[in-house]
Motif scaffolding. Structure first.
Motif, PDB file in Angstrom:
ATOM      1  N   ASP A 129       0.943  -1.219   0.066  1.00 58.82           N
ATOM      2  CA  ASP A 129       0.049   0.111   0.034  1.00 58.82           C
ATOM      3  C   ASP A 129       0.919   1.274  -0.022  1.00 58.82           C
ATOM      4  O   ASP A 129       2.035   1.135   0.106  1.00 58.82           O
ATOM      5  N   ALA A 130       0.134   2.366  -0.252  1.00 61.63           N
ATOM      6  CA  ALA A 130       1.042   3.625  -0.527  1.00 61.63           C
ATOM      7  C   ALA A 130       1.654   3.995   0.834  1.00 61.63           C
ATOM      8  O   ALA A 130       2.950   4.481   0.951  1.00 61.63           O
ATOM      9  N   PRO A 165      -3.536  -6.554 -12.273  1.00 63.04           N
ATOM     10  CA  PRO A 165      -3.406  -5.844 -10.993  1.00 63.04           C
ATOM     11  C   PRO A 165      -4.643  -5.596 -10.281  1.00 63.04           C
ATOM     12  O   PRO A 165      -5.700  -5.721 -10.789  1.00 63.04           O
ATOM     13  N   VAL A 221      -5.072  -2.793  -8.125  1.00 63.21           N
ATOM     14  CA  VAL A 221      -5.252  -1.490  -8.221  1.00 63.21           C
ATOM     15  C   VAL A 221      -4.813  -0.640  -9.683  1.00 63.21           C
ATOM     16  O   VAL A 221      -3.816  -1.228 -10.130  1.00 63.21           O
ATOM     17  N   HIS A 252      -3.352   1.521 -12.660  1.00 61.60           N
ATOM     18  CA  HIS A 252      -2.144   2.476 -12.424  1.00 61.60           C
ATOM     19  C   HIS A 252      -2.339   3.758 -11.975  1.00 61.60           C
ATOM     20  O   HIS A 252      -1.559   4.358 -11.011  1.00 61.60           O
ATOM     21  N   GLY A 280      -3.081   4.053  -8.182  1.00 60.66           N
ATOM     22  CA  GLY A 280      -2.084   3.505  -7.467  1.00 60.66           C
ATOM     23  C   GLY A 280      -1.049   4.919  -7.202  1.00 60.66           C
ATOM     24  O   GLY A 280      -0.479   5.120  -6.349  1.00 60.66           O
ATOM     25  N   VAL A 314       0.019   7.003  -3.902  1.00 62.08           N
ATOM     26  CA  VAL A 314       1.228   7.191  -3.404  1.00 62.08           C
ATOM     27  C   VAL A 314       1.938   8.699  -3.304  1.00 62.08           C
ATOM     28  O   VAL A 314       2.310   9.115  -2.447  1.00 62.08           O
TER      29      VAL A 314
END
Length: 57
Positions: free
Chosen positions: A2-3, A37, A39, A41, A44, A48
């Motif tokens: 996760d971020a 994936p 999540v 791109h 995500g 982040v």
């Protein structure tokens, strides 16, 4: 990952590239491993960026 975890483990020089244009190819992972994936791109990268902008980063 996760971020929040990424913000803790990714070294600072690598963070400088967050938000830079890039092309991520997943074709080999898709073909050989059946990668999908969880999540998208864009979502995500937003997560982040938000994590890196938080006071805890």
């Amino acid at each position: 990952m996760d971020a929040e975890t990424a913000a803790q483990v990714v070294q600072v020089p690598a963070r400088w590239f967050i938000g830079q244009p890039c092309t991520l190819r997943t074709d080999k992972a898709v073909a050989e491993l059946g990668y999908r994936p969880i999540v998208q791109h864009d979502a995500g990268l937003v997560a982040v960026k938000e994590a890196l902008a938080s006071p805890a980063a």
